[in-house]
Structures are given as structure tokens and as C-alpha cells.
Write a protein that holds these residues in place. Sequence first.
Motif, PDB file in Angstrom:
ATOM      1  N   GLY A  76       0.812  -1.221   0.000  1.00  0.00           N
ATOM      2  CA  GLY A  76       0.000   0.000   0.000  1.00  0.00           C
ATOM      3  C   GLY A  76       0.842   1.264   0.000  1.00  0.00           C
ATOM      4  O   GLY A  76       1.994   1.263  -0.436  1.00  0.00           O
ATOM      5  N   ASP A  77       0.242   2.302   0.519  1.00  0.00           N
ATOM      6  CA  ASP A  77       0.869   3.622   0.476  1.00  0.00           C
ATOM      7  C   ASP A  77       2.221   3.617   1.195  1.00  0.00           C
ATOM      8  O   ASP A  77       2.315   3.205   2.348  1.00  0.00           O
ATOM      9  CB  ASP A  77      -0.088   4.619   1.150  1.00  0.00           C
ATOM     10  N   VAL A  78       3.258   4.054   0.495  1.00  0.00           N
ATOM     11  CA  VAL A  78       4.578   4.144   1.152  1.00  0.00           C
ATOM     12  C   VAL A  78       5.098   5.577   1.145  1.00  0.00           C
ATOM     13  O   VAL A  78       6.302   5.805   1.188  1.00  0.00           O
ATOM     14  CB  VAL A  78       5.644   3.215   0.506  1.00  0.00           C
ATOM     15  N   SER A  79       4.150   6.518   1.126  1.00  0.00           N
ATOM     16  CA  SER A  79       4.601   7.915   1.123  1.00  0.00           C
ATOM     17  C   SER A  79       5.319   8.255   2.429  1.00  0.00           C
ATOM     18  O   SER A  79       6.012   9.267   2.514  1.00  0.00           O
ATOM     19  CB  SER A  79       3.426   8.859   0.880  1.00  0.00           C
ATOM     20  N   TRP A  80       5.176   7.389   3.436  1.00  0.00           N
ATOM     21  CA  TRP A  80       5.913   7.609   4.683  1.00  0.00           C
ATOM     22  C   TRP A  80       7.422   7.421   4.478  1.00  0.00           C
ATOM     23  O   TRP A  80       8.226   7.922   5.260  1.00  0.00           O
ATOM     24  CB  TRP A  80       5.410   6.685   5.796  1.00  0.00           C
ATOM     25  N   PHE A  81       7.820   6.692   3.429  1.00  0.00           N
ATOM     26  CA  PHE A  81       9.258   6.557   3.178  1.00  0.00           C
ATOM     27  C   PHE A  81       9.745   7.776   2.418  1.00  0.00           C
ATOM     28  O   PHE A  81       9.226   8.100   1.358  1.00  0.00           O
ATOM     29  CB  PHE A  81       9.578   5.282   2.378  1.00  0.00           C
ATOM     30  N   LYS A  82      10.741   8.441   2.976  1.00  0.00           N
ATOM     31  CA  LYS A  82      11.271   9.655   2.368  1.00  0.00           C
ATOM     32  C   LYS A  82      12.669   9.389   1.823  1.00  0.00           C
ATOM     33  O   LYS A  82      13.617   9.231   2.611  1.00  0.00           O
ATOM     34  CB  LYS A  82      11.376  10.785   3.408  1.00  0.00           C
ATOM     35  N   PRO A  83      12.825   9.330   0.501  1.00  0.00           N
ATOM     36  CA  PRO A  83      14.173   9.239  -0.050  1.00  0.00           C
ATOM     37  C   PRO A  83      15.010  10.393   0.514  1.00  0.00           C
ATOM     38  O   PRO A  83      14.513  11.526   0.574  1.00  0.00           O
ATOM     39  CB  PRO A  83      13.963   9.394  -1.559  1.00  0.00           C
ATOM     40  N   ALA A  84      16.220  10.102   0.956  1.00  0.00           N
ATOM     41  CA  ALA A  84      16.979  11.149   1.657  1.00  0.00           C
ATOM     42  C   ALA A  84      18.451  10.774   1.776  1.00  0.00           C
ATOM     43  O   ALA A  84      18.834   9.623   1.585  1.00  0.00           O
ATOM     44  CB  ALA A  84      16.396  11.345   3.067  1.00  0.00           C
ATOM     45  N   GLY A 125      20.939  19.867   6.161  1.00  0.00           N
ATOM     46  CA  GLY A 125      19.757  19.397   5.442  1.00  0.00           C
ATOM     47  C   GLY A 125      19.729  17.908   5.169  1.00  0.00           C
ATOM     48  O   GLY A 125      19.066  17.463   4.234  1.00  0.00           O
ATOM     49  N   PHE A 126      20.437  17.109   5.970  1.00  0.00           N
ATOM     50  CA  PHE A 126      20.384  15.654   5.795  1.00  0.00           C
ATOM     51  C   PHE A 126      19.361  15.082   6.781  1.00  0.00           C
ATOM     52  O   PHE A 126      19.337  15.458   7.948  1.00  0.00           O
ATOM     53  CB  PHE A 126      21.755  15.022   6.025  1.00  0.00           C
ATOM     54  N   ARG A 127      18.551  14.135   6.313  1.00  0.00           N
ATOM     55  CA  ARG A 127      17.436  13.666   7.147  1.00  0.00           C
ATOM     56  C   ARG A 127      17.844  12.594   8.154  1.00  0.00           C
ATOM     57  O   ARG A 127      17.247  12.458   9.221  1.00  0.00           O
ATOM     58  CB  ARG A 127      16.323  13.116   6.250  1.00  0.00           C
TER      59      ARG A 127
END
Length: 709
Positions: free
Chosen positions: A311-319, A359-361
Motif C-alpha cells: 500500500g501507500d509508502v509515502s511515509w518513506f522519504k528518499p533522503a 539538510g540531511f534527514r
Amino acid sequence: MHDPTCGGDVRTLPCAPATRCAFPRHAGRRTGLRGLFILLFAATLPAQAETLARVASPGGTLSVTLESQHEGRLAYRVDRGSRPVIAPSRLGFLLGDGRLERNLELVGQSSRSFDETWEQPWGERRQVRNHYNELRASFAEKPHGGRDQGRRFDVVFRVYDDGIGFRYEFPRQPALDEVRIRQELTEFAVARPATAWWIPAFEWNREEYLYARTPLSEVGIAQTPITLRSDDGLHISIHEAALVDYAGMNLARGGDGVLRAALTPGNDHSAAVVRTAPFNTPWRTILVGGRAGDLAESSLMLNLNEPNRIGDVSWFKPAKYVGVWWSLHLDEETWGTGPRHGATTANTKRYIDFAAANGFRGVLVEGWNPGWDGDWFANGWNFDFTRPTADFDLEGLAAYGAERGVHLIGHHETACAVSHYERQLPAALDLYARNGVDVVKTGYVCDAGDIQRQDKAGGPVIREWHEGQWMSNHHVRVLEAAAKRHIAINSHEPIKGTGLHRTWPNWVSREGARGMEFNAWATPPNPPEHEANLVFTRMLAGPMDFTPGIVSLKGRGGQQIESTLAKQLALYVVIYSPIQMVADLPEHYAEHPDAFQFIKDVAVDWEESHVLAGEVGDHVTFARKVRGGDEWFLGSVTDEEARIVEVPLSFLDPGRRYRAEIYRDGDRAHWKTAPFEFVRETREVRSSDRYTLKLAAGGGQAIRFVPVD
Ligand code: NOJ
Ligand code: CA
């Protein structure tokens, strides 16, 4: 002679009578029948090779022909136009109760076309077109040698313009319940002499070997992907897709250009795979391209995987992320507790501050949990993943990071005590989820074949391979447990990538090759050609957590890294991963503010990606457009040769002007004698321009293109 009706070679594929060169039995789906050619032959050919069926790719570039050979054995071959790519190659199995390869009779066939474009939640390109023609051929064993079990299976071919995939599918059937696969008899008979780039299988250091370049005739037992360049200039990569509940496939050299499947064994060596019908094997894949870059641009492996299951994986933030990591590999700090312990609260705060300021996550911290003291390699059973060491305030640090927009990245080194890890997995992931940790790096450090599996606590410990069936299932267990908690996984010492990040898009990266760490402590370190090899070999298996950006260009004890400074920047564009480490120590970045600016600016998630130039093991240049933005990035790397590479900038939007922020090797740069010779300059460019990249020996170049209108 060439018959355009069938796109085949009349000598081996007698399809001249046009009426015989037709057409799917069943209507194709979505695209209709255009471009789909299936041949069905009555048994009119000589007994040793009877053509059973044929399917061509949508644009007619590639075709697959299925044959029945001597004694009812099956073979397939692949042609690109009239050029043979894979000569007739056998199919079949060695099962627990005997061979399944002879007396096979075609009992049904069907075909269809498929054309769909789907969107990746993150990746090298947003839109992926999945366009193929499929042939399904069903076989039953004729009674023979006292056996009349009538075992049945299908072979399914999906033929794309840039490659093919095929797999075996075992339907439910009375004669086969539990299927014990001792070996697959699948062959890949490369039709022309070729050069091969490959790493050995079954060696102790798993996938962490330098790529050998040899004639195909000198390949031993290779892992996949293996990359070939035929003497007539075709680029070929053999690999697999969707490796689930099955053993990884290696390739052993037979005679005459033949590579044979060599499955990774299971724990008792009597079967590599044990399954219950119905089941499918992974897809066996063959990419075929005119340019080396065609291999790196293909989406075939992803397309052969099932769609997103979580399902939705918008919680994963490429970073990008930093971490208590390089210092450990330099042996300046330790994983274990004591005076040089890296994972302390104070030291981690320093990294969180550094990440927030730039600015690194993410902040990775290794050595945060009990179990590292002493010989951790040998004592994976000591690891506790459910609590931190006394000098590491996990909750306090998570809160400190959260105030600054920074997330801790978790670390689960198992040292291969995998069952011990699985027992702690729910609690370990809960702990991380509570603390905002949404990416976990896992690790399986031990010699190949030494994975420790214990089905019941206190029971016997049995050994498995990193690429065996049991580990293929272990990784899925981890992904599912992590997905439930919105956690992404980055596996080190992993099983190879086979495109499962389409199905489980929380499998965001992995190691599975010699990464930057070898430059910290290996003698010799990675050679200058390493990354130009990786792009066309290992990287065909998906994202890699290579950990670029060592701007100090020094490993342990000052050992020189065989790279220029500009090349370290180019790696962010060249070696794809949606999480990219900014791997060097903060104090080293402070010494190179110009270079560091590119690392801060470079994106990690892409709208589109193109290989502008490249040859396996020599050089490669990528252009990638930022996901959801207007900027483009270019990365180019070379091997030990200095080169001039001219590329068109036609990827830029026509009619726009861009400021090219260029980070290049200085004119006297050389990885050995002048690695820090480095120039940062800007100039204005547009899409009609050509651009000349001057790369030093062991060098590279990185460019950010910012629209100025
Ligand atoms: C090997 C991994 O590749 C490396 O990144 C990690 O630091 C060590 N294992 C310890 O887990
Ligand atoms: Ca490693």
C-alpha cells in the motif's frame, strides 16, 4: 536468408509458408495482436528439433522460439532480428524423484499482449512502461521408463524489446505435491563468443568481489547478474526477477558458451528448493541491448515483479544520511563499548547537529545496542536489539533529532544468528517505530554458507546460504514486519536484488557488492574501474547502499583511495540508491566546502534517468531529473584512463536556459598524483548544446543544472 513474416532464420526456423506464421490462439489483452507472432507447428520437422512455438517482442526486436529436441527434451532460443543471441538452450529440472526433462509433450499454449504504464513511489524513473508479448506453453510428461505419472508444468515467456523473462509454473496436480528441486537444468547457450564481467559464486565473501573481465569461455561459477558483450557487439545480462521462496540462481560454465543454472543449496544439500504445487519459479531474465547503457536503462526486472503489496509508502522519504560509521571503519572509534565507543549520546548529538545544519534527514548509528563487545563476528547470539547500551540514550536522541527534523537510522547487525534476530524482530521494530526510526540497516556478516538457522529455541542450529531458499523467505519476513510499522529496510550482506522493491517498496536499498568500506581497510582498495563495472553488473540488480562521498580520499592509516575528489561527487548520480550516505567525517567535509556544496544539493529521487555514454568497466555518464522538480544532475566517472566524453544536453527542456554548476577534475588531476585538483565553475547552457567532459585518470565530474528563466 531471412523471412520478414516471421523475423526468423529460414535455415533453423522453416516458417516460409505465411499461413504457418500466425497468431495467438487467444485474443491479446489491452494492445490487441499487433506485433505478436506465435507459431504452432505440427510435428513435421526432424525428430531432433521440432519448433513448437514462437513469440516476438512488441516492436519485433527480439524473438523466442521454443523447440522440442531429441527424446522430447525442451529448448528455447533467443534471436535479435536475424542474429542469434541465445542458441537452443535446455529447460528442465532434476527433482528428488528423478529428472523432469524428457518425454515432454506440448499439451496446450496461449498467448497475450500486455501494455501498461505504472508509477514507482520512488526510483530512477517515475513512470515505467511494462510492454510485452507472452507465450504460455503447457507440458506433460509422456509415460516412459516405467513412469506414467504425467507430471505437468508450464513455461511462460515474456518478451520485451530490451530482453526476455521466462519462468516455470507448476500447477496443482496429483503426481506432484511436494516438489524437491535438486537442480534446475535451465541453460543459457550464448550464441557468440563474448567477454564476460562476473564475480564468483560460493566463495566465502559472498558478493563482495571485484568484477573479473574474462572471455566467456573462462567463467567459472558466476553469480548473477553476469554481463556479457558478444563479439558482434551485443550487450547481454543474465539474471533473475522475483526471487521469493526459492534458491538464488548462479551460473556454471558448460562447454561451448553454455551457462547452466546452479541453484544455491539448501541446508541438507538434498534439495535446493522444496515447494508445494502450485508454485512458480523466479523469472530467468536476459537483457539484450546494442549499447551498454541499454542494460542500465531497462525496467524489465521490475516489470517482472508483482505490484506493490504494502500500500501507500509515502511515509518513506528518499533522503541523504550521515552516521557514526566511517570512523568505525577507520578504527578511530569502536562498535563495542569502552573509551572509543562511537555510539555515545554526545557523539550522536554531534552527528544530529551536523545533519540538521546541512539538510540531511538521517543519522545512522552502529554499535548502539548490546552484543558488540568481544568477537561479535562469532557471537551473533549475544546481540540484543530491544535496548540500547548504557551510554546511548535512544529516546533522548530521537527527541533531540525530531526537534531538528532529523531521524535516527536503525542498525540490526545479526552476524548471521538469523533465527535469534527473528525472535526479537517484533520488539526490536516496535522500539524503533516508537522512536521515529523509519529506516533500518540490517546486516548478515559471516562467511557464505554460515547463516545460522534454529527452528526451535534450544534446537539444533543448521547452516544456510545467504542466497538460499530459507534466506529468501527470511528477507520477506523482515520486510512484512517492517512495513506494518512503516519502516524501510537497507540490507547489507543481503540476498541479491531481483526487483522485489516493486512488491515491497520498503526494501529501499542493499549492499551486495564491494562498497566504499573496502577503501577503508582492504588491500588493495577498490580500483578506479570498480564503479564503471558496478553500473553495468551489480547495479542491474537494483539500488545499492554504496556509501559515497569520502572527500578526504583516505582510508585507515592514510591509505589512498583510488579516486579524485570530483569522482566522489559524481558517485551520487552514478550509483543509484534512494537513501545515499554522506559517508565521510563532518570534519573532513569542513575541509572541502566547495565539494560539500554538491553533496548538499544533489537529489536522491528521480523523475527520469538516462545513460548518456558508457562502456562496461571503462566509463559511464548519467543524467537524472529531480523527482517533482526542474533541476537535472549529471554524473560521470571513468576508470584508470583519463578520457574526454562528449555528450548532448538534449535531455534539458528545449527553450530553457540553465546554470550548469560544474564540479570537475582540474586539468592536472590524477587519482594518484593530484586527486584534489578540483574546479568548481558555472556556465550557462541549453538543450541544443553539446558538452565535453574531461575526466582525469580515476576521475569524474558532477553537474547540477538549474533553470535560470
Ligand atoms: C558490514 C556492513 O557492510 C557495514 O556497513 C557495517 O558497518 C558492518 N557490517 C557492521 O555491521
Ligand atoms: Ca559489507
